[in-house]
Design a protein around this motif. Structure first.
Motif, mmCIF file in Angstrom:
data_model
loop_
_atom_site.group_PDB
_atom_site.id
_atom_site.type_symbol
_atom_site.label_atom_id
_atom_site.label_comp_id
_atom_site.label_asym_id
_atom_site.label_seq_id
_atom_site.Cartn_x
_atom_site.Cartn_y
_atom_site.Cartn_z
ATOM 1 N N GLY A 100 -99.196 98.930 -5.609
ATOM 2 C CA GLY A 100 -98.914 97.482 -5.947
ATOM 3 C C GLY A 100 -97.632 97.473 -6.498
ATOM 4 N N THR A 101 -97.510 96.331 -7.257
ATOM 5 C CA THR A 101 -96.558 95.671 -7.780
ATOM 6 C C THR A 101 -96.670 95.256 -9.188
ATOM 7 O OG1 THR A 101 -96.621 93.536 -7.087
ATOM 8 C CG2 THR A 101 -95.101 95.222 -5.636
ATOM 9 N N ILE A 102 -95.650 95.370 -10.049
ATOM 10 C CA ILE A 102 -95.658 94.868 -11.503
ATOM 11 C C ILE A 102 -94.309 93.953 -11.629
ATOM 12 C CG2 ILE A 102 -95.853 95.246 -13.902
ATOM 13 C CD1 ILE A 102 -97.144 98.028 -13.269
ATOM 14 N N GLY A 103 -94.265 92.762 -11.739
ATOM 15 C CA GLY A 103 -93.036 92.080 -11.757
ATOM 16 C C GLY A 103 -92.544 92.155 -13.360
ATOM 17 N N MET A 104 -91.063 91.784 -13.559
ATOM 18 C CA MET A 104 -90.870 91.824 -14.800
ATOM 19 C C MET A 104 -91.199 90.893 -15.662
ATOM 20 S SD MET A 104 -88.989 94.514 -14.978
ATOM 21 C CE MET A 104 -88.846 95.873 -13.703
ATOM 22 N N ASN A 105 -91.821 89.914 -15.081
ATOM 23 C CA ASN A 105 -92.418 88.616 -15.518
ATOM 24 C C ASN A 105 -94.101 89.085 -16.130
ATOM 25 O OD1 ASN A 105 -93.615 88.595 -13.403
ATOM 26 N ND2 ASN A 105 -93.369 86.518 -12.585
ATOM 27 N N LYS A 106 -94.185 90.428 -15.971
ATOM 28 C CA LYS A 106 -95.450 91.052 -16.147
ATOM 29 C C LYS A 106 -96.729 90.791 -15.265
ATOM 30 C CE LYS A 106 -94.605 90.891 -21.154
ATOM 31 N NZ LYS A 106 -95.304 90.683 -22.582
ATOM 32 N N ALA A 107 -96.412 90.164 -13.942
ATOM 33 C CA ALA A 107 -97.262 89.747 -12.977
ATOM 34 C C ALA A 107 -97.837 90.957 -12.376
ATOM 35 C CB ALA A 107 -96.633 88.799 -12.051
ATOM 36 N N LEU A 108 -99.127 91.161 -12.162
ATOM 37 C CA LEU A 108 -99.707 92.245 -11.571
ATOM 38 C C LEU A 108 -100.242 91.892 -10.229
ATOM 39 C CD1 LEU A 108 -101.708 93.452 -14.350
ATOM 40 C CD2 LEU A 108 -99.533 94.730 -13.685
ATOM 41 N N ALA A 109 -99.970 92.805 -9.144
ATOM 42 C CA ALA A 109 -100.690 92.741 -7.954
ATOM 43 C C ALA A 109 -100.820 94.203 -7.582
ATOM 44 C CB ALA A 109 -99.695 92.087 -6.931
ATOM 45 N N ILE A 110 -101.892 94.690 -7.727
ATOM 46 C CA ILE A 110 -102.191 96.248 -7.442
ATOM 47 C C ILE A 110 -103.356 96.280 -6.638
ATOM 48 C CG2 ILE A 110 -102.870 98.613 -8.582
ATOM 49 C CD1 ILE A 110 -100.921 97.590 -11.095
ATOM 50 N N GLN A 111 -103.497 97.082 -5.751
ATOM 51 C CA GLN A 111 -104.894 97.579 -4.947
ATOM 52 C C GLN A 111 -105.071 98.817 -5.180
ATOM 53 O OE1 GLN A 111 -102.132 95.965 -3.201
ATOM 54 N NE2 GLN A 111 -102.797 94.066 -4.116
ATOM 55 N N LEU A 112 -106.452 99.195 -5.570
ATOM 56 C CA LEU A 112 -106.898 100.521 -5.844
ATOM 57 C C LEU A 112 -108.084 100.721 -5.010
ATOM 58 C CD1 LEU A 112 -106.829 100.804 -9.404
ATOM 59 C CD2 LEU A 112 -105.253 101.574 -8.059
ATOM 60 N N ASN A 113 -108.194 101.978 -4.556
ATOM 61 C CA ASN A 113 -109.448 102.585 -3.942
ATOM 62 C C ASN A 113 -110.136 103.299 -4.755
ATOM 63 O OD1 ASN A 113 -111.256 102.426 -1.606
ATOM 64 N ND2 ASN A 113 -110.634 104.484 -1.459
ATOM 65 N N THR A 114 -111.128 103.019 -5.274
ATOM 66 C CA THR A 114 -111.967 104.108 -6.287
ATOM 67 C C THR A 114 -112.927 104.688 -5.432
ATOM 68 O OG1 THR A 114 -113.514 102.355 -7.130
ATOM 69 C CG2 THR A 114 -111.546 102.586 -8.191
ATOM 70 N N GLU A 147 -106.931 110.017 -12.156
ATOM 71 C CA GLU A 147 -108.262 110.966 -12.277
ATOM 72 C C GLU A 147 -108.652 110.803 -13.491
ATOM 73 O OE1 GLU A 147 -109.161 114.547 -9.933
ATOM 74 O OE2 GLU A 147 -107.579 113.657 -8.455
ATOM 75 N N GLY A 148 -109.878 110.706 -14.008
ATOM 76 C CA GLY A 148 -110.049 110.992 -15.314
ATOM 77 C C GLY A 148 -111.584 111.210 -15.119
ATOM 78 N N ALA A 149 -112.241 110.973 -16.575
ATOM 79 C CA ALA A 149 -113.785 111.180 -16.596
ATOM 80 C C ALA A 149 -114.503 110.038 -15.993
ATOM 81 C CB ALA A 149 -114.029 111.126 -18.123
ATOM 82 N N GLY A 150 -115.201 110.503 -14.849
ATOM 83 C CA GLY A 150 -115.757 109.309 -13.977
ATOM 84 C C GLY A 150 -114.995 108.381 -13.336
ATOM 85 N N LEU A 151 -113.810 108.782 -13.044
ATOM 86 C CA LEU A 151 -112.809 107.980 -12.167
ATOM 87 C C LEU A 151 -111.978 108.696 -11.336
ATOM 88 C CD1 LEU A 151 -111.623 105.188 -11.843
ATOM 89 C CD2 LEU A 151 -109.706 105.992 -13.659
ATOM 90 N N LYS A 152 -111.892 108.189 -10.055
ATOM 91 C CA LYS A 152 -110.949 108.694 -9.133
ATOM 92 C C LYS A 152 -110.487 107.404 -8.499
ATOM 93 C CE LYS A 152 -109.965 112.259 -5.503
ATOM 94 N NZ LYS A 152 -110.809 113.433 -4.868
ATOM 95 N N ALA A 153 -109.075 107.333 -8.303
ATOM 96 C CA ALA A 153 -108.650 106.253 -7.753
ATOM 97 C C ALA A 153 -107.392 106.640 -7.249
ATOM 98 C CB ALA A 153 -108.624 104.831 -8.433
ATOM 99 N N THR A 154 -106.897 105.762 -6.013
ATOM 100 C CA THR A 154 -105.658 105.785 -5.226
ATOM 101 C C THR A 154 -105.143 104.420 -5.194
ATOM 102 O OG1 THR A 154 -106.603 106.010 -3.321
ATOM 103 C CG2 THR A 154 -106.143 108.170 -4.193
ATOM 104 N N GLY A 155 -103.878 104.246 -4.821
ATOM 105 C CA GLY A 155 -103.516 102.982 -4.590
ATOM 106 C C GLY A 155 -101.951 102.697 -4.666
#
Length: 125
Positions: free
Chosen positions: A45-59, A35-43
């Motif tokens: 996901g994963t972050i790999g040690m190879n820096k790969a991102l796979a994140i799902q958010l609901n804003t 939560e921040g100014a103008g933002l509210k999200a939940t979700g």
């Protein structure tokens, strides 16, 4: 950090929480809350040690943006709608994309809910 969005593009959060586990060179995030100014999200996901991102958010969006998705104001409260966001790519080069299938589903739910409410004469059952 707490505060508002800064001019350099960084977001300062009033709330930034998650549960996490590390296994098989993957950081698994669950129960994410931001939560921040103008933002509210939940979700989650994963972050790999190879820096790969796979994140799902609901804003949660409000006002005119929510109205474009078919949400209606309720009393003195502005319209609110859920917008699913997928984050892919890497930590060095993240790709933040709205989940169009999820947005279409949210819009359909909002429009059908409005049509049903009109059909019932403004009564919710």
């Amino acid at each position: 950090k707490t505060g508002a969005v800064t001019t350099d593009g960084a977001t300062e959060f009033a709330v930034l929480k998650t549960d996490f586990a590390v296994a098989r060179q993957v950081l698994t995030l669950s129960n994410m809350q931001m939560e921040g100014a103008g933002l509210k999200a939940t979700g989650a996901g994963t972050i790999g040690m190879n820096k790969a991102l796979a994140i799902q958010l609901n804003t949660v969006v409000g006002g005119k943006v929510a109205e474009y998705l078919g949400a209606k104001p309720s009393g003195d409260q502005p319209a609110r709608a859920n917008v699913p966001i997928d984050i892919a790519g890497t930590t060095d080069n993240p790709k933040v994309m709205p989940n169009m299938k999820g947005i279409a589903g949210e819009a359909a739910k909002n429009y059908l809910g409005g049509a049903l409410n009109k059909f019932l004469g403004g009564r919710k059952k």
